[in-house]
Write a protein that holds these residues in place. Structure first.
Motif, PDB file in Angstrom:
ATOM      1  N   LEU A 132     -57.814   5.448  21.285  1.00  0.00           N
ATOM      2  CA  LEU A 132     -58.276   5.552  19.985  1.00  0.00           C
ATOM      3  C   LEU A 132     -59.630   4.697  19.874  1.00  0.00           C
ATOM      4  CD1 LEU A 132     -54.853   4.494  18.152  1.00  0.00           C
ATOM      5  CD2 LEU A 132     -55.903   6.784  18.288  1.00  0.00           C
ATOM      6  N   LEU A 133     -59.827   3.832  20.757  1.00  0.00           N
ATOM      7  CA  LEU A 133     -60.968   3.045  20.676  1.00  0.00           C
ATOM      8  C   LEU A 133     -62.122   3.742  21.105  1.00  0.00           C
ATOM      9  CD1 LEU A 133     -59.450  -0.341  21.954  1.00  0.00           C
ATOM     10  CD2 LEU A 133     -60.528   0.097  19.559  1.00  0.00           C
TER      11      LEU A 133
ATOM     12  N   ASP B   7     -62.285   6.934  20.934  1.00  0.00           N
ATOM     13  CA  ASP B   7     -62.533   7.936  19.821  1.00  0.00           C
ATOM     14  C   ASP B   7     -63.650   7.279  19.090  1.00  0.00           C
ATOM     15  OD1 ASP B   7     -60.683   9.829  20.995  1.00  0.00           O
ATOM     16  OD2 ASP B   7     -59.370   9.357  19.883  1.00  0.00           O
ATOM     17  N   GLN B   8     -63.365   6.299  18.567  1.00  0.00           N
ATOM     18  CA  GLN B   8     -64.118   5.520  17.569  1.00  0.00           C
ATOM     19  C   GLN B   8     -65.685   5.248  18.212  1.00  0.00           C
ATOM     20  OE1 GLN B   8     -61.790   1.912  16.882  1.00  0.00           O
ATOM     21  NE2 GLN B   8     -60.891   2.935  15.215  1.00  0.00           N
TER      22      GLN B   8
ATOM     23  N   ARG C 201     -67.701   8.473  18.603  1.00  0.00           N
ATOM     24  CA  ARG C 201     -68.067   8.912  17.120  1.00  0.00           C
ATOM     25  C   ARG C 201     -68.951   8.019  16.282  1.00  0.00           C
ATOM     26  NH1 ARG C 201     -62.462  10.607  16.412  1.00  0.00           N
ATOM     27  NH2 ARG C 201     -62.007   8.672  15.196  1.00  0.00           N
TER      28      ARG C 201
ATOM     29  N   ALA D 164     -65.545  -1.713  17.942  1.00  0.00           N
ATOM     30  CA  ALA D 164     -64.611  -1.294  18.955  1.00  0.00           C
ATOM     31  C   ALA D 164     -64.948  -1.680  20.231  1.00  0.00           C
ATOM     32  CB  ALA D 164     -64.328   0.194  18.608  1.00  0.00           C
TER      33      ALA D 164
ATOM     34  N   GLU E 234     -68.563   5.241  15.078  1.00  0.00           N
ATOM     35  CA  GLU E 234     -67.946   4.824  13.637  1.00  0.00           C
ATOM     36  C   GLU E 234     -67.442   3.597  13.741  1.00  0.00           C
ATOM     37  OE1 GLU E 234     -65.021   7.913  12.940  1.00  0.00           O
ATOM     38  OE2 GLU E 234     -63.326   6.434  13.808  1.00  0.00           O
ATOM     39  N   ALA E 235     -67.391   2.907  14.545  1.00  0.00           N
ATOM     40  CA  ALA E 235     -66.750   1.353  14.675  1.00  0.00           C
ATOM     41  C   ALA E 235     -67.389   0.595  15.780  1.00  0.00           C
ATOM     42  CB  ALA E 235     -65.131   1.545  14.773  1.00  0.00           C
TER      43      ALA E 235
END
Length: 241
Positions: free
Chosen positions: A19-20, A22-23, A26, A32, A28-29
């Protein structure tokens, strides 16, 4: 395809790392990255199965993302801290080659953190022992045992001098003997390419230090002359698990 439900991170947890990733992929975070470091290279040194599983995705980001390159390199530097590290790393040779190429490219720019990146390069080349122990030779000391009499010998390389000595708690380094650096043209690998890389990048103190560490020392206790690199490797290489 990695089954992340079966892959534990440095905290013994599963599922959070993909999940991290992925972030950060992208973008987006940005925060992360802090958690990724915590889960993949805890305290900058503890790695887990998830660390190696993440290397392909980190390597794909590394050419355009300094954080990905630094984290991936730190994971590789931690290979010997995991009982299955070498086997896990062997599963992504192309990624390791790509990371090594990227780090080498950065070294050619002579960055301020050259010493750290140089040690990253050593790890990516499989030189884990030297990656963990090589300094910048400003104030470096190496503890070895004389191969002949087994006396504890301190090897100093840096601004303070280049010598072998017996370390005394009260008097400091006593019975000093000057080190005998190996000529650059006589270096064997890995010292040869380590020296050539530092010399290429104008890192003369590092290049000279390598000549001393791969040179010879006289034991102050018995007079035996020994190979410093071999003695240091013997004293510090971790036995196979």
């Amino acid at each position: 395809m990695t089954d992340w439900a079966q892959v534990v991170d440095a905290h013994g947890a599963v599922g959070r790392v993909p999940l991290l990733l992925d972030q950060v992929e992208r973008k987006e975070a940005p925060e992360a990255w802090d958690e990724l470091w915590d889960r993949l290279c805890l305290h900058g040194e503890t790695v887990a199965v998830a660390s190696f599983a993440a290397l392909p995705r980190l390597a794909a980001l590394a050419s355009a993302c300094t954080q990905a390159l630094e984290l991936a390199s730190a994971i590789v530097r931690g290979t010997l801290r995991h009982p299955d590290g070498e086997a896990l790393l062997a599963g992504c040779p192309n990624e390791v080659d790509r990371l090594r190429e990227l780090v080498d490219q950065k070294l050619r720019t002579r960055p301020a953190d050259y010493s750290r990146l140089f040690c990253d390069l050593l790890a990516l080349a499989g030189q884990y022992h030297w990656s963990a122990s090589l300094g910048d030779f400003a104030d470096d000391f190496y503890a070895v045992s004389c191969p002949d009499c087994e006396a504890e010998v301190t090897i100093a390389v840096g601004n303070h001098g280049c010598y072998a000595a017996i370390r005394d708690w009260d008097q400091g380094d006593i019975e000093r003997r000057p080190l005998r650096p190996v000529p650059a043209e006589e270096l064997g690998d890995p010292g040869r390419w380590m020296h050539a890389t530092a010399d290429r990048d104008g890192q003369q103190r590092l290049a000279e230090g390598i000549r001393y560490v791969f040179g010879r020392a006289e034991c102050p206790a018995c007079g035996n002359v020994f190979n410093i690199a071999e003695a240091h490797t013997t004293a510090n290489v971790r036995p196979a698990p």
